[in-house]
Design a protein around this motif. Structure first.
Motif, short mmCIF file in Angstrom:
data_model
loop_
_atom_site.label_atom_id
_atom_site.label_comp_id
_atom_site.label_asym_id
_atom_site.label_seq_id
_atom_site.Cartn_x
_atom_site.Cartn_y
_atom_site.Cartn_z
N ASP A 76 0.86 -1.19 0.00
CA ASP A 76 0.00 0.00 0.00
C ASP A 76 0.89 1.23 0.00
N PHE A 77 0.42 2.26 -0.71
CA PHE A 77 1.25 3.45 -0.88
C PHE A 77 0.43 4.72 -0.65
N THR A 78 1.11 5.75 -0.19
CA THR A 78 0.51 7.08 -0.07
C THR A 78 1.47 8.09 -0.69
N VAL A 79 0.97 8.84 -1.68
CA VAL A 79 1.79 9.88 -2.31
C VAL A 79 1.03 11.19 -2.24
N SER A 80 1.76 12.27 -2.02
CA SER A 80 1.13 13.58 -1.88
C SER A 80 1.78 14.58 -2.83
N PHE A 81 0.97 15.52 -3.34
CA PHE A 81 1.45 16.52 -4.29
C PHE A 81 1.08 17.92 -3.82
N ASP A 82 2.06 18.81 -3.92
CA ASP A 82 1.78 20.24 -3.71
C ASP A 82 1.15 20.79 -4.98
N VAL A 83 0.08 21.56 -4.81
CA VAL A 83 -0.63 22.13 -5.96
C VAL A 83 -0.78 23.63 -5.76
N ALA A 84 -0.30 24.39 -6.75
CA ALA A 84 -0.48 25.84 -6.73
C ALA A 84 -1.81 26.17 -7.40
N LEU A 85 -2.69 26.84 -6.68
CA LEU A 85 -4.03 27.15 -7.18
C LEU A 85 -4.13 28.60 -7.61
N ALA A 86 -4.83 28.82 -8.71
CA ALA A 86 -5.06 30.19 -9.15
C ALA A 86 -6.00 30.88 -8.17
N PRO A 87 -5.71 32.10 -7.80
CA PRO A 87 -6.58 32.81 -6.85
C PRO A 87 -7.92 33.16 -7.49
N GLU A 88 -8.93 33.23 -6.70
CA GLU A 88 -10.24 33.67 -7.18
C GLU A 88 -10.23 35.19 -7.27
N ILE A 89 -10.56 35.71 -8.45
CA ILE A 89 -10.59 37.17 -8.63
C ILE A 89 -11.92 37.57 -9.23
N SER A 90 -12.26 38.83 -9.04
CA SER A 90 -13.51 39.36 -9.57
C SER A 90 -13.18 40.59 -10.42
N VAL A 91 -13.59 40.53 -11.69
CA VAL A 91 -13.32 41.66 -12.59
C VAL A 91 -14.55 42.55 -12.72
N ASN A 92 -15.71 41.94 -13.00
CA ASN A 92 -16.98 42.68 -13.08
C ASN A 92 -16.90 43.90 -13.99
N LEU A 93 -16.60 43.66 -15.27
CA LEU A 93 -16.55 44.75 -16.24
C LEU A 93 -17.92 45.42 -16.37
N SER A 94 -17.92 46.75 -16.45
CA SER A 94 -19.18 47.47 -16.61
C SER A 94 -18.90 48.82 -17.25
N LYS A 95 -19.98 49.53 -17.60
CA LYS A 95 -19.85 50.86 -18.21
C LYS A 95 -19.29 51.88 -17.22
N GLU A 96 -19.22 51.51 -15.95
CA GLU A 96 -18.60 52.42 -14.98
C GLU A 96 -17.09 52.45 -15.14
N ASP A 97 -16.55 51.44 -15.81
CA ASP A 97 -15.11 51.41 -16.10
C ASP A 97 -14.85 52.22 -17.35
N CYS A 98 -13.99 53.23 -17.25
CA CYS A 98 -13.71 54.12 -18.37
C CYS A 98 -12.25 53.95 -18.81
N VAL A 99 -12.08 53.73 -20.11
CA VAL A 99 -10.73 53.53 -20.66
C VAL A 99 -10.55 54.44 -21.87
N ASP A 100 -9.38 55.08 -21.96
CA ASP A 100 -9.08 55.95 -23.11
C ASP A 100 -8.97 55.13 -24.38
N TYR A 101 -9.49 55.69 -25.48
CA TYR A 101 -9.32 55.06 -26.79
C TYR A 101 -8.90 56.14 -27.78
N TYR A 102 -7.72 55.96 -28.37
CA TYR A 102 -7.15 56.99 -29.23
C TYR A 102 -7.45 56.70 -30.70
N ASN A 103 -8.18 57.64 -31.31
CA ASN A 103 -8.44 57.58 -32.75
C ASN A 103 -7.41 58.46 -33.46
N VAL A 104 -6.58 57.84 -34.29
CA VAL A 104 -5.54 58.59 -34.99
C VAL A 104 -6.13 59.31 -36.18
#
Length: 452
Positions: free
Chosen positions: A106-134
């Motif tokens: 019988d065997f027991t093996v263990s692994f370290d796992v790096a997990l991606a963090p939970e993030i919240s972006v929630n894009l909306s029209k309240e977010d304003c970004v510059d857009y340059y028209n040449v």
């Protein structure tokens, strides 16, 4: 068999796999029976080797092989079924006990796992970004018209050489005293274009030269001792060009002068296709439209940079499993050491965090890249490649052929798919946020990148 997960914190966990003899014995026995059927051992007919001998000879290696398969399958099935977003790859825990296939069942093996963090972006029209028209001004249009006129220009015989003209003549090698060299190189009909000379002194010798005149120049100096160019110019082998330092006398026999295409229907057709435009006014409007289309990806690229800043500030600090990621980088990099990773890691973190934000946007908006999207991106890449050579009016069937050929390369497919995904992400952000549209000149636009 039991697979369990213990969370160390929000971004790291240990996955433990407990394996009993019952989990692997049937597979081991099946593998050993297959070995028995194939084993070619002196003194025994094929398939008649005693099972005990097979067990003694191959049992340990077969057990190790089946064990490793079982561990790998169990680990990645668990990750998939539990929808774990893993960064890097699982790694055996640092204090993993040594496996003893001689005495253990019988065997027991263990692994370290790096997990991606939970993030919240929630894009909306309240977010304003510059857009340059040449803004495409008249100067840009005139420069592009000039470039197209040169692109579709012609060459015709002239008596005196201009800046961009090609000169044909008889090349004769001279000795150190300036006389014709006995047994030297003679090129009966050589061609040079002084405009491309790398040495200004050599270039100036041909300014205004006329048919019938003789000019003494140094071919090696003219091309900065480039062996390939020199060999081509003097019709000699590359090995011979390496030691060529002589002056040559050129007797000019003809000059091909460059003449830009004149404004007219032939130029219009060459630039944009037959009868697409028919007047100078329509032609310049089409040139303006072409420049605007060329600038749009540039504007989108700048928008992507600015959107990244806005979204990174909005998301805020992102916790990463730094220790596990550093360890993974060391184990997967052939030339990486703990010291080099410690130095490199801070430079990697911003891109990793931005990648996590983009992945969250893909998830939030259910962004998918289909085969049609990949083909469309391949066509865009192909069209841009043709445009670099001034070919603006490439037939659709030719674009499709080149794009299809491009996608036969698996590495290229991966690259194209990544670009298609990136394009969809940027388009999604543009549609979700409020654009602060700003009109700028081309000079103002490119100065933003210089400052950066």
């Amino acid at each position: 068999m039991n697979v369990s997960q213990q969370n160390i914190d929000k971004v790291s966990a240990v996955i433990k796999i407990e394996i009993t003899k019952a989990d692997y014995q049937e597979k081991v026995d099946k593998a050993l029976r297959a070995y028995r059927q194939k084993a070619n051992i002196p003194g025994f007919r094929r398939g008649m080797v005693p099972m005990g001998m097979i067990q003694k000879m191959f049992g340990k290696s077969v057990l190790a092989e089946e064990f490793n398969k079982l561990v790998s399958e169990s680990l990645f099935n668990y990750i998939r079924e539990n929808k774990l977003n893993v960064l890097g790859e699982p790694m055996p825990v640092a204090d993993q006990p040594e496996i003893n296939f001689d005495g253990q069942e019988d065997f027991t093996v263990s692994f370290d796992v790096a997990l991606a963090p939970e993030i919240s972006v929630n894009l909306s029209k309240e977010d304003c970004v510059d857009y340059y028209n040449v803004t495409v001004d008249d100067t840009m249009v005139e420069k592009q018209c000039e470039a197209l006129a040169n692109r579709f220009g012609t060459q015709e015989p002239v008596e005196a050489a201009g800046e961009k003209d090609m000169i044909r003549g008889k090349f004769i090698e001279l000795d150190e005293a300036g006389n014709v060299k006995d047994g030297g190189i003679v090129v009966e009909s050589g061609i040079i274009s002084p405009n491309y000379f790398k040495n200004e002194d050599e270039k100036s010798k041909f300014a205004g030269v006329k048919v019938g005149q003789k000019v003494i120049f140094n071919p090696a100096k003219s091309c900065d001792n480039n062996e390939v160019e020199l060999a081509s110019m003097l019709h000699i082998k590359k090995e011979e060009a390496a030691n060529m330092k002589s002056d040559f006398e050129v007797e000019v026999t003809s000059i091909l002068g460059f003449k830009p295409a004149e404004m007219g229907q032939e130029l219009f057709d060459n630039a944009f296709g037959k009868d697409v435009v028919k007047t100078e006014e329509e032609y310049k409007a089409k040139v303006r439209e072409m420049i605007e289309n060329q600038m749009k990806p540039e504007s989108d690229y700048k928008f992507g940079l600015d959107a990244r800043k806005v979204l990174e500030n909005k998301v805020g600090d992102i916790q990463l499993p730094d220790a596990l990621l550093k360890r993974w980088l060391v184990t997967t990099g052939e030339k990486r050491t703990a010291e080099s990773v410690e130095e490199e890691y801070p430079k990697m973190v911003p891109d990793l965090k931005w990648q996590l934000i983009k992945e969250q946007i893909v998830k939030d908006f259910n962004i998918k890249v289909e085969d049609a999207d990949i083909l469309d991106m391949a066509r865009k890449v192909t069209r841009a490649q043709f445009a670099q050579y001034g070919m603006m009016n490439v037939p659709e069937d030719l674009l499709d052929k080149y794009a299809t050929d491009m996608l036969k390369d698996k590495k290229m497919v991966s690259n194209i798919a990544e670009r298609a995904t990136e394009e969809k992400i940027i388009a999604t952000i543009k549609g979700a946020v409020t654009l602060n549209e700003i009109a700028v000149s081309a000079d103002e636009f490119y100065k933003m990148f210089e400052t950066k």
